[in-house]
Structure formats: structure tokens, C-alpha cells
Design a protein around this motif. Structure first.
Motif, PDB file in Angstrom:
ATOM      1  N   LEU A  11      -4.082 119.651  34.525  1.00 55.45           N
ATOM      2  CA  LEU A  11      -5.104 118.885  33.816  1.00 55.45           C
ATOM      3  C   LEU A  11      -6.290 119.763  33.431  1.00 55.45           C
ATOM      4  CD1 LEU A  11      -5.273 115.594  35.915  1.00 55.45           C
ATOM      5  CD2 LEU A  11      -4.374 115.838  33.614  1.00 55.45           C
ATOM      6  N   PRO A  12      -6.734 119.680  32.181  1.00 55.08           N
ATOM      7  CA  PRO A  12      -7.930 120.437  31.792  1.00 55.08           C
ATOM      8  C   PRO A  12      -9.163 119.824  32.449  1.00 55.08           C
ATOM      9  CG  PRO A  12      -7.238 119.009  30.000  1.00 55.08           C
ATOM     10  CD  PRO A  12      -6.192 118.889  31.067  1.00 55.08           C
ATOM     11  N   ALA A  13     -10.192 120.627  32.627  1.00 55.55           N
ATOM     12  CA  ALA A  13     -11.432 120.129  33.228  1.00 55.55           C
ATOM     13  C   ALA A  13     -12.059 119.074  32.325  1.00 55.55           C
ATOM     14  CB  ALA A  13     -12.403 121.283  33.441  1.00 55.55           C
ATOM     15  N   LEU A  14     -12.721 118.122  32.937  1.00 58.68           N
ATOM     16  CA  LEU A  14     -13.463 117.124  32.167  1.00 58.68           C
ATOM     17  C   LEU A  14     -14.596 117.815  31.430  1.00 58.68           C
ATOM     18  CD1 LEU A  14     -13.784 114.390  34.946  1.00 58.68           C
ATOM     19  CD2 LEU A  14     -12.427 114.161  32.850  1.00 58.68           C
ATOM     20  N   SER A  15     -14.813 117.424  30.192  1.00 54.43           N
ATOM     21  CA  SER A  15     -15.911 117.995  29.411  1.00 54.43           C
ATOM     22  C   SER A  15     -17.231 117.355  29.844  1.00 54.43           C
ATOM     23  CB  SER A  15     -15.687 117.752  27.924  1.00 54.43           C
ATOM     24  OG  SER A  15     -15.811 116.355  27.639  1.00 54.43           O
ATOM     25  N   GLU A  16     -18.335 117.980  29.441  1.00 49.72           N
ATOM     26  CA  GLU A  16     -19.654 117.412  29.748  1.00 49.72           C
ATOM     27  C   GLU A  16     -19.787 116.016  29.150  1.00 49.72           C
ATOM     28  OE1 GLU A  16     -22.156 118.417  31.731  1.00 49.72           O
ATOM     29  OE2 GLU A  16     -20.834 120.032  32.365  1.00 49.72           O
ATOM     30  N   ALA A  17     -19.230 115.823  27.929  1.00 49.18           N
ATOM     31  CA  ALA A  17     -19.302 114.511  27.277  1.00 49.18           C
ATOM     32  C   ALA A  17     -18.504 113.469  28.057  1.00 49.18           C
ATOM     33  CB  ALA A  17     -18.778 114.618  25.845  1.00 49.18           C
ATOM     34  N   GLU A  18     -17.324 113.854  28.559  1.00 49.32           N
ATOM     35  CA  GLU A  18     -16.504 112.927  29.352  1.00 49.32           C
ATOM     36  C   GLU A  18     -17.205 112.565  30.654  1.00 49.32           C
ATOM     37  OE1 GLU A  18     -11.900 113.996  28.236  1.00 49.32           O
ATOM     38  OE2 GLU A  18     -13.051 115.496  29.358  1.00 49.32           O
ATOM     39  N   ILE A  19     -17.798 113.562  31.291  1.00 51.78           N
ATOM     40  CA  ILE A  19     -18.524 113.324  32.548  1.00 51.78           C
ATOM     41  C   ILE A  19     -19.674 112.347  32.315  1.00 51.78           C
ATOM     42  CG2 ILE A  19     -20.093 114.429  34.208  1.00 51.78           C
ATOM     43  CD1 ILE A  19     -18.181 116.881  34.077  1.00 51.78           C
ATOM     44  N   GLU A  20     -20.401 112.544  31.211  1.00 51.82           N
ATOM     45  CA  GLU A  20     -21.535 111.672  30.909  1.00 51.82           C
ATOM     46  C   GLU A  20     -21.069 110.248  30.617  1.00 51.82           C
ATOM     47  OE1 GLU A  20     -25.397 110.328  30.412  1.00 51.82           O
ATOM     48  OE2 GLU A  20     -24.565 112.055  31.482  1.00 51.82           O
ATOM     49  N   THR A  21     -19.947 110.090  29.913  1.00 54.30           N
ATOM     50  CA  THR A  21     -19.396 108.758  29.627  1.00 54.30           C
ATOM     51  C   THR A  21     -19.017 108.046  30.925  1.00 54.30           C
ATOM     52  OG1 THR A  21     -18.581 109.408  27.456  1.00 54.30           O
ATOM     53  CG2 THR A  21     -17.512 107.521  28.472  1.00 54.30           C
ATOM     54  N   ILE A  22     -18.356 108.772  31.823  1.00 57.94           N
ATOM     55  CA  ILE A  22     -17.943 108.207  33.119  1.00 57.94           C
ATOM     56  C   ILE A  22     -19.175 107.780  33.928  1.00 57.94           C
ATOM     57  CG2 ILE A  22     -16.902 108.821  35.357  1.00 57.94           C
ATOM     58  CD1 ILE A  22     -14.973 110.656  33.592  1.00 57.94           C
ATOM     59  N   ARG A  23     -20.194 108.626  33.918  1.00 61.57           N
ATOM     60  CA  ARG A  23     -21.426 108.306  34.646  1.00 61.57           C
ATOM     61  C   ARG A  23     -22.096 107.060  34.041  1.00 61.57           C
ATOM     62  NH1 ARG A  23     -26.502 108.266  34.903  1.00 61.57           N
ATOM     63  NH2 ARG A  23     -26.732 108.811  32.711  1.00 61.57           N
ATOM     64  N   GLN A  24     -22.151 107.006  32.710  1.00 60.20           N
ATOM     65  CA  GLN A  24     -22.794 105.869  32.042  1.00 60.20           C
ATOM     66  C   GLN A  24     -22.032 104.559  32.281  1.00 60.20           C
ATOM     67  OE1 GLN A  24     -23.367 106.841  27.903  1.00 60.20           O
ATOM     68  NE2 GLN A  24     -25.022 108.278  28.334  1.00 60.20           N
ATOM     69  N   GLU A  25     -20.693 104.626  32.245  1.00 57.53           N
ATOM     70  CA  GLU A  25     -19.895 103.419  32.490  1.00 57.53           C
ATOM     71  C   GLU A  25     -20.072 102.930  33.925  1.00 57.53           C
ATOM     72  OE1 GLU A  25     -15.843 104.110  31.319  1.00 57.53           O
ATOM     73  OE2 GLU A  25     -16.339 104.106  29.186  1.00 57.53           O
ATOM     74  N   THR A  26     -20.189 103.870  34.849  1.00 55.48           N
ATOM     75  CA  THR A  26     -20.423 103.502  36.246  1.00 55.48           C
ATOM     76  C   THR A  26     -21.812 102.897  36.411  1.00 55.48           C
ATOM     77  OG1 THR A  26     -18.905 105.228  37.002  1.00 55.48           O
ATOM     78  CG2 THR A  26     -20.464 104.378  38.628  1.00 55.48           C
ATOM     79  N   GLN A  27     -22.799 103.475  35.735  1.00 51.82           N
ATOM     80  CA  GLN A  27     -24.161 102.930  35.814  1.00 51.82           C
ATOM     81  C   GLN A  27     -24.223 101.542  35.177  1.00 51.82           C
ATOM     82  OE1 GLN A  27     -27.310 105.653  34.745  1.00 51.82           O
ATOM     83  NE2 GLN A  27     -28.754 103.996  34.390  1.00 51.82           N
ATOM     84  N   HIS A  28     -23.499 101.333  34.074  1.00 56.22           N
ATOM     85  CA  HIS A  28     -23.449 100.021  33.425  1.00 56.22           C
ATOM     86  C   HIS A  28     -22.866  98.976  34.386  1.00 56.22           C
ATOM     87  CE1 HIS A  28     -22.873  97.029  30.246  1.00 56.22           C
ATOM     88  NE2 HIS A  28     -21.643  96.855  30.706  1.00 56.22           N
TER      89      HIS A  28
END
Length: 198
Positions: A11-28
Motif C-alpha cells: 500500500l502506498p503511504a497516505l497523502s497529506e490530503a488524504e490524512i486531512e480528509t480522514i481527520r476532518q471526517e473524524t472531527q465531523h
């Protein structure tokens, strides 16, 4: 001959954009479900005062996740509670199957003991497919522990004790959560912009 390290971790590493999306969805989810529905009466002050640390893990194996969990437990124990009171370790690429995740929780609890943090820190668990024993998979009560991604919540025992001191009956939290979710229903959950099975 291929490098075994490359075939082991395709698996390729998660990109900064993917990490931010995951963080935002969790915060939501935290804002709309955990705080918005008052599923955890202790969460609001930690969130409002910005004392919750979000960590999105790149781990692709349970072994790597356990190592990261150890680092985060030790980091939380060292941190000033006025700055970081609690942390969530979100791991979207490992233990996506709930039964595997559930099995891992025993290792997580054993790790807390191995690090001599028993009675100081504890690990709570959230998962997109969380299922309490004795419930159907689509039972609305399971949604009290359903997060957008597999998530380990690292908590200070002292924070829990302080929060529960003001409550006459902590069992009432669970009962109130079930009543809230029953009233809300699956369509109400989706209407909050939260993910649901199916």
C-alpha cells in the motif's frame, strides 16, 4: 528477485490530503454525533478547548499499529493535560474488519499493562462496523460506537474520574444514548451527514 519488504507492504503511504480528509471526517463525526447527540458528556470541553490530539496512522499491519499505539500512549502520558488531555489514533488501513479489530483490543489492553500505565491510561474503541454482543449488525444502538474509520481513543483515567464525579449515575449515560439513538433512527443518523452501513 523481489525485495520482501516491498511485497510485504504494497500500500502506498497516505497523502497529506488524504490524512486531512480522514481527520476532518473524524472531527465531523465527533462534532455531530459524539458532541451533537451528547453521546459522551465529557467530550465537549476537550474539543472546545482544543485538547484532543488527532493522529492518522499509516500502519498497514496490526504489529505496526501496536508500535504506534505504544508511542502515542507514552506521548499522552508525558503531555501536559492542559494541552493534550486525550488522543484519537485513527487507523484506516488496518483492522478494517470488526472481528479482527475486536481481537486486537486484548493486545491493546495488554500493552497498557506492559507499559505500566494501567490505572493511568485506558483505550476505548470505535469502528465503522462496531457491534455490541447480542445485537443485530444494523441495530441502531451500535451507532454509539460507530466512527468513520477504525479508531482507538486514548483516555486519562484521571479525566474520566473528574468527569464522573459530577454524575450521580454513569449508567444513565448509556441508557440516554440508547434512547437518543432509538429516537434518531438510521435516517436521522444519515441526515447528520454521517456514514452508515449499506
Amino acid at each position: 528477485m523481489s525485495d520482501p519488504a516491498q511485497t510485504q507492504n504494497p500500500l502506498p503511504a497516505l497523502s497529506e490530503a488524504e490524512i486531512e480528509t480522514i481527520r476532518q471526517e473524524t472531527q465531523h463525526w465527533l462534532e455531530k454525533a459524539v458532541i451533537g447527540l451528547n453521546l459522551c458528556p465529557f467530550a465537549k470541553s476537550v474539543h472546545v478547548n482544543n485538547r484532543l490530539r488527532y493522529v492518522v496512522s499509516q500502519a498497514t499491519t496490526p504489529e505496526d499499529l501496536l508500535k504506534e499505539l505504544a508511542r502515542e500512549l507514552l506521548a499522552l502520558n508525558r503531555a501536559d493535560p492542559d494541552e493534550i488531555e486525550t488522543a484519537v489514533l485513527i487507523h484506516p488501513r488496518v483492522l478494517t474488519d470488526f472481528l479482527d479489530f475486536n481481537d486486537f483490543l486484548g493486545a491493546a489492553d495488554a500493552l497498557v499493562e506492559d507499559l505500566e500505565l494501567d490505572g493511568i491510561l485506558q483505550v476505548a474503541s470505535f469502528h465503522p462496523d462496531y457491534q455490541f454482543a447480542g445485537t443485530d449488525i444494523d441495530d441502531i444502538s451500535n451507532y454509539s460506537n460507530r466512527s468513520p474509520y477504525p479508531t482507538l481513543h486514548l483516555l486519562r483515567e484521571s479525566s474520566i474520574e473528574r468527569a464522573t464525579e459530577t454524575m450521580a449515575d454513569t449508567d444513565a449515560i448509556y441508557e440516554a444514548n440508547m434512547a437518543t439513538l432509538e429516537k434518531l433512527g438510521l435516517e436521522g443518523w444519515k441526515a447528520l451527514g454521517l456514514k452508515a452501513r449499506g
